[in-house]
Motif scaffolding. Sequence first.
Motif, PDB file in Angstrom:
ATOM      1  N   LEU A  62      34.334  27.093  43.166  1.00  0.00           N
ATOM      2  CA  LEU A  62      33.919  28.213  42.623  1.00  0.00           C
ATOM      3  C   LEU A  62      34.226  28.348  41.112  1.00  0.00           C
ATOM      4  O   LEU A  62      33.627  28.844  40.297  1.00  0.00           O
ATOM      5  CB  LEU A  62      34.354  29.725  43.245  1.00  0.00           C
ATOM      6  CG  LEU A  62      33.915  29.642  44.639  1.00  0.00           C
ATOM      7  CD1 LEU A  62      34.516  30.848  45.259  1.00  0.00           C
ATOM      8  CD2 LEU A  62      32.398  30.058  44.730  1.00  0.00           C
ATOM      9  N   LEU A  63      35.450  27.560  40.944  1.00  0.00           N
ATOM     10  CA  LEU A  63      35.874  27.449  39.490  1.00  0.00           C
ATOM     11  C   LEU A  63      36.446  26.101  39.305  1.00  0.00           C
ATOM     12  O   LEU A  63      36.547  25.272  40.444  1.00  0.00           O
ATOM     13  CB  LEU A  63      36.897  28.319  39.217  1.00  0.00           C
ATOM     14  CG  LEU A  63      37.040  29.780  39.036  1.00  0.00           C
ATOM     15  CD1 LEU A  63      38.318  30.276  39.100  1.00  0.00           C
ATOM     16  CD2 LEU A  63      36.286  30.049  37.790  1.00  0.00           C
ATOM     17  N   LYS A  64      36.530  25.651  38.065  1.00  0.00           N
ATOM     18  CA  LYS A  64      37.154  24.082  38.035  1.00  0.00           C
ATOM     19  C   LYS A  64      38.459  24.402  36.746  1.00  0.00           C
ATOM     20  O   LYS A  64      38.077  25.194  35.965  1.00  0.00           O
ATOM     21  CB  LYS A  64      36.051  23.210  37.559  1.00  0.00           C
ATOM     22  CG  LYS A  64      35.490  23.345  36.439  1.00  0.00           C
ATOM     23  CD  LYS A  64      34.031  22.300  36.445  1.00  0.00           C
ATOM     24  CE  LYS A  64      33.249  22.416  35.098  1.00  0.00           C
ATOM     25  NZ  LYS A  64      32.737  23.709  34.755  1.00  0.00           N
ATOM     26  N   ALA A  65      39.293  23.491  36.591  1.00  0.00           N
ATOM     27  CA  ALA A  65      40.086  23.340  35.573  1.00  0.00           C
ATOM     28  C   ALA A  65      39.403  23.214  34.458  1.00  0.00           C
ATOM     29  O   ALA A  65      38.382  22.371  34.234  1.00  0.00           O
ATOM     30  CB  ALA A  65      41.045  22.160  35.832  1.00  0.00           C
ATOM     31  N   GLY A  66      39.830  24.080  33.431  1.00  0.00           N
ATOM     32  CA  GLY A  66      39.194  23.929  32.317  1.00  0.00           C
ATOM     33  C   GLY A  66      38.064  25.091  31.913  1.00  0.00           C
ATOM     34  O   GLY A  66      37.655  25.523  30.738  1.00  0.00           O
ATOM     35  N   ASP A  67      37.689  25.856  33.122  1.00  0.00           N
ATOM     36  CA  ASP A  67      36.657  26.864  32.902  1.00  0.00           C
ATOM     37  C   ASP A  67      37.319  28.081  32.090  1.00  0.00           C
ATOM     38  O   ASP A  67      38.688  28.202  32.167  1.00  0.00           O
ATOM     39  CB  ASP A  67      36.371  27.464  34.363  1.00  0.00           C
ATOM     40  CG  ASP A  67      35.303  26.660  34.961  1.00  0.00           C
ATOM     41  OD1 ASP A  67      34.670  25.923  34.331  1.00  0.00           O
ATOM     42  OD2 ASP A  67      35.045  27.066  36.314  1.00  0.00           O
ATOM     43  N   LYS A  68      36.619  28.696  31.367  1.00  0.00           N
ATOM     44  CA  LYS A  68      37.027  29.785  30.387  1.00  0.00           C
ATOM     45  C   LYS A  68      36.555  31.244  31.298  1.00  0.00           C
ATOM     46  O   LYS A  68      35.474  31.090  31.533  1.00  0.00           O
ATOM     47  CB  LYS A  68      36.429  29.672  28.989  1.00  0.00           C
ATOM     48  CG  LYS A  68      36.721  28.275  28.517  1.00  0.00           C
ATOM     49  CD  LYS A  68      37.878  28.315  28.011  1.00  0.00           C
ATOM     50  CE  LYS A  68      37.945  26.863  27.148  1.00  0.00           C
ATOM     51  NZ  LYS A  68      39.370  26.664  26.761  1.00  0.00           N
ATOM     52  N   LEU A  69      37.461  32.016  31.062  1.00  0.00           N
ATOM     53  CA  LEU A  69      37.306  33.552  31.594  1.00  0.00           C
ATOM     54  C   LEU A  69      37.506  34.293  30.313  1.00  0.00           C
ATOM     55  O   LEU A  69      38.144  34.063  29.460  1.00  0.00           O
ATOM     56  CB  LEU A  69      38.303  33.806  32.531  1.00  0.00           C
ATOM     57  CG  LEU A  69      38.322  33.005  34.131  1.00  0.00           C
ATOM     58  CD1 LEU A  69      39.309  33.596  34.816  1.00  0.00           C
ATOM     59  CD2 LEU A  69      36.863  33.068  34.645  1.00  0.00           C
ATOM     60  N   ILE A  70      36.606  35.303  30.056  1.00  0.00           N
ATOM     61  CA  ILE A  70      36.882  36.240  29.103  1.00  0.00           C
ATOM     62  C   ILE A  70      36.770  37.644  29.312  1.00  0.00           C
ATOM     63  O   ILE A  70      36.352  38.087  30.382  1.00  0.00           O
ATOM     64  CB  ILE A  70      35.709  36.066  27.747  1.00  0.00           C
ATOM     65  CG1 ILE A  70      34.458  36.448  28.611  1.00  0.00           C
ATOM     66  CG2 ILE A  70      35.904  34.693  27.386  1.00  0.00           C
ATOM     67  CD1 ILE A  70      33.035  36.328  27.663  1.00  0.00           C
ATOM     68  N   HIS A  71      37.217  38.656  28.736  1.00  0.00           N
ATOM     69  CA  HIS A  71      37.240  39.979  28.670  1.00  0.00           C
ATOM     70  C   HIS A  71      37.046  40.430  27.425  1.00  0.00           C
ATOM     71  O   HIS A  71      37.634  40.283  26.260  1.00  0.00           O
ATOM     72  CB  HIS A  71      38.708  40.589  29.201  1.00  0.00           C
ATOM     73  CG  HIS A  71      38.533  42.003  29.070  1.00  0.00           C
ATOM     74  ND1 HIS A  71      37.938  42.680  29.773  1.00  0.00           N
ATOM     75  CD2 HIS A  71      39.382  42.891  28.452  1.00  0.00           C
ATOM     76  CE1 HIS A  71      38.154  44.038  29.489  1.00  0.00           C
ATOM     77  NE2 HIS A  71      39.177  44.238  28.757  1.00  0.00           N
ATOM     78  N   VAL A  72      35.917  41.383  27.268  1.00  0.00           N
ATOM     79  CA  VAL A  72      35.610  41.887  26.024  1.00  0.00           C
ATOM     80  C   VAL A  72      35.730  43.164  25.844  1.00  0.00           C
ATOM     81  O   VAL A  72      35.506  44.057  26.893  1.00  0.00           O
ATOM     82  CB  VAL A  72      33.899  41.525  25.822  1.00  0.00           C
ATOM     83  CG1 VAL A  72      33.411  42.111  24.475  1.00  0.00           C
ATOM     84  CG2 VAL A  72      33.614  40.122  25.903  1.00  0.00           C
ATOM     85  N   GLN A  73      36.518  43.514  24.802  1.00  0.00           N
ATOM     86  CA  GLN A  73      36.726  44.973  24.538  1.00  0.00           C
ATOM     87  C   GLN A  73      35.671  45.441  23.196  1.00  0.00           C
ATOM     88  O   GLN A  73      36.210  45.331  22.038  1.00  0.00           O
ATOM     89  CB  GLN A  73      38.114  45.267  24.055  1.00  0.00           C
ATOM     90  CG  GLN A  73      39.023  44.894  25.265  1.00  0.00           C
ATOM     91  CD  GLN A  73      40.429  45.155  24.913  1.00  0.00           C
ATOM     92  OE1 GLN A  73      41.049  44.264  24.274  1.00  0.00           O
ATOM     93  NE2 GLN A  73      41.137  46.354  25.262  1.00  0.00           N
ATOM     94  N   PRO A  74      34.595  45.742  23.222  1.00  0.00           N
ATOM     95  CA  PRO A  74      33.562  46.078  22.519  1.00  0.00           C
ATOM     96  C   PRO A  74      34.182  46.978  21.374  1.00  0.00           C
ATOM     97  O   PRO A  74      33.801  47.066  20.034  1.00  0.00           O
ATOM     98  CB  PRO A  74      32.371  46.466  22.987  1.00  0.00           C
ATOM     99  CG  PRO A  74      32.489  46.710  24.446  1.00  0.00           C
ATOM    100  CD  PRO A  74      33.944  46.104  24.889  1.00  0.00           C
ATOM    101  N   ARG A  75      34.702  48.290  21.828  1.00  0.00           N
ATOM    102  CA  ARG A  75      35.150  49.327  20.796  1.00  0.00           C
ATOM    103  C   ARG A  75      36.208  48.656  19.974  1.00  0.00           C
ATOM    104  O   ARG A  75      36.267  49.036  18.749  1.00  0.00           O
ATOM    105  CB  ARG A  75      35.664  50.561  21.559  1.00  0.00           C
ATOM    106  CG  ARG A  75      34.326  51.256  22.149  1.00  0.00           C
ATOM    107  CD  ARG A  75      34.710  52.653  22.563  1.00  0.00           C
ATOM    108  NE  ARG A  75      35.071  52.679  23.954  1.00  0.00           N
ATOM    109  CZ  ARG A  75      35.352  53.480  24.794  1.00  0.00           C
ATOM    110  NH1 ARG A  75      35.796  54.522  24.367  1.00  0.00           N
ATOM    111  NH2 ARG A  75      35.630  53.180  25.956  1.00  0.00           N
ATOM    112  N   ARG A  76      36.971  47.763  20.392  1.00  0.00           N
ATOM    113  CA  ARG A  76      37.888  47.262  19.581  1.00  0.00           C
ATOM    114  C   ARG A  76      37.564  45.972  18.701  1.00  0.00           C
ATOM    115  O   ARG A  76      38.524  45.540  17.974  1.00  0.00           O
ATOM    116  CB  ARG A  76      39.291  46.983  20.475  1.00  0.00           C
ATOM    117  CG  ARG A  76      39.726  48.159  21.170  1.00  0.00           C
ATOM    118  CD  ARG A  76      41.085  47.882  21.795  1.00  0.00           C
ATOM    119  NE  ARG A  76      42.350  47.842  21.006  1.00  0.00           N
ATOM    120  CZ  ARG A  76      43.419  47.574  21.458  1.00  0.00           C
ATOM    121  NH1 ARG A  76      43.543  47.093  22.788  1.00  0.00           N
ATOM    122  NH2 ARG A  76      44.455  47.599  20.725  1.00  0.00           N
TER     123      ARG A  76
END
Length: 140
Positions: A62-76
Motif C-alpha cells: 500500500l506504501l513504499k519507501a520514499g512515498d511522500k505524505l502531505i498535510h495542507v493547512q490552507p488558512r495558514r
Amino acid sequence: MPKRSIDVDDEVFAFLQSQSEPLVDTPNDVLRRLLLESSGHPSATTAERRPGDLLPFINAGLLKAGDKLIHVQPRRGLTHEATVTPDGWLQIEDGRAFSKPSPALKAQTGVDINGYGKYVLKTDPDVRLQDLREQLRGGA
C-alpha cells in the motif's frame, strides 16, 4: 555494552528533547541518531530501531519507501511533507523521524492532530492514510 553517564546543561537537554519522539526515544537514542547515523558510522543503522507503524503498509504494497505524505493547512498557507522510510517510519522536513504518523504531524504543526486522518498521499491527495489503514484491515 557498559553504560556511561554524562552531564549535560539545560540547553543541551532541551535540544535532545526537541529531537526525540516523546515516550519512545531516550536521550541515548537521540544522540545515537544525531551523532552516529549522520556520520555514516557503521554501528548506527536504521536496522537498530524498531519498525515503524507504516511497515505493514509497505509489506502489503500500500506504501513504499520514499512515498511522500502531505498535510495542507490552507488558512495558514502551509504544506507539511513527510517521507516514508524503508523501516516504516516518517521522516519530516527537518530530518527528524517518527515511528507513528500523529507525533510526526504534531512536530510539524505544533498541535495534536490525527496523522492517519490528515496525512494524504502527495501523488493522490484524495487518499488519506486512514483510507490505506482501512484497506490494510480489510475494510475496503
